[in-house]
Enzyme design. Structure first.
Site, PDB file in Angstrom:
ATOM      1  N   ARG A  34       1.767  14.601  -5.624  1.00 42.06           N
ATOM      2  CA  ARG A  34       2.023  14.659  -7.063  1.00 42.06           C
ATOM      3  C   ARG A  34       1.177  15.678  -7.808  1.00 42.06           C
ATOM      4  NH1 ARG A  34       2.043   8.301  -7.341  1.00 42.06           N
ATOM      5  NH2 ARG A  34       0.928   8.735  -5.425  1.00 42.06           N
ATOM      6  N   GLU A  76     -10.704   3.502   2.610  1.00 36.69           N
ATOM      7  CA  GLU A  76     -11.252   2.153   2.759  1.00 36.69           C
ATOM      8  C   GLU A  76     -11.265   1.770   4.243  1.00 36.69           C
ATOM      9  OE1 GLU A  76      -9.194  -0.644   0.388  1.00 36.69           O
ATOM     10  OE2 GLU A  76     -10.746  -2.176   0.597  1.00 36.69           O
TER      11      GLU A  76
END
Ligand SMILES: O=P(O)(O)OC[C@H]1O[C@H](OP(=O)(O)OP(=O)(O)O)[C@H](O)[C@@H]1O
Ligand SMILES: Nc1ncnc2[nH]cnc12
Length: 148
Positions: free
Chosen positions: A33, A70
């Site tokens: 994006r 993560e």
């Protein structure tokens, strides 16, 4: 926002107003994006647009930087020579969350001897404090959002 031509134009115009005349040689946008906002901005600034892509997508020789997620690791790549030593680069993406993506972009640009003059995003998820990963570099944000 992209469905609303006025809102999209407003966002791009705001970035153009901020960065015109700032001696930017390249706008580097993150897949996917970041491309949407980076390409029209680079055109308006009459400078290069450099796509920063996920691994293995670019043909030809690349340089890359890895970053922690993560769980696990990710990597971004750009074409060798797309950004040259001594150039001023603006990094742009739609959103900053943990800041790992933008931090990897900073690492990559600095690795080739260029300078990140600022990072810019449409949305900052400010509770995630991604800005802290940018090593004191300025972050320009159009919309701050609570939560994650
Ligand atoms: O600040 P961070 O925690 O690194 O997250 C921000 C990044 O995550 C999203 O991209 P995503 O990885 O979902 O890829 P996509 O744009 O290709 O869908 C977003 O567009 C940023 O590039
Ligand atoms: N926490 C998050 N929220 C929304 N979009 C994201 N893209 C990457 N991380 C995100």
């Amino acid at each position: 926002m992209l469905l609303d031509a006025k809102a999209f134009q407003y966002s791009i115009d705001d970035f153009v107003d901020r960065y015109k005349g700032k001696d930017i040689h390249a706008v580097a946008g993150f897949e996917a994006r970041g491309f949407i906002f980076g390409a029209p901005l680079a055109l308006a600034l009459k400078c290069a647009f450099v796509p920063l892509r996920k691994p293995g997508k670019l043909p030809g020789e690349t340089v890359g930087a890895s970053y922690q997620l993560e769980y696990g690791e990710d990597r971004i790549e750009m074409h060798t020579g797309a950004v040259k030593e001594g150039q001023n680069v603006l990094l742009i993406d739609d959103l900053i969350a943990t800041g790992g993506t933008l931090a990897a972009g900073v690492k990559l640009v600095e690795q080739v001897g260029a300078k990140v003059i600022e990072c810019a995003v449409v949305i900052e998820l400010k509770d995630l404090n991604g800005k802290a990963k940018l090593g004191g570099l300025p972050l320009y944000v159009q919309v701050q959002k609570e939560g994650d």
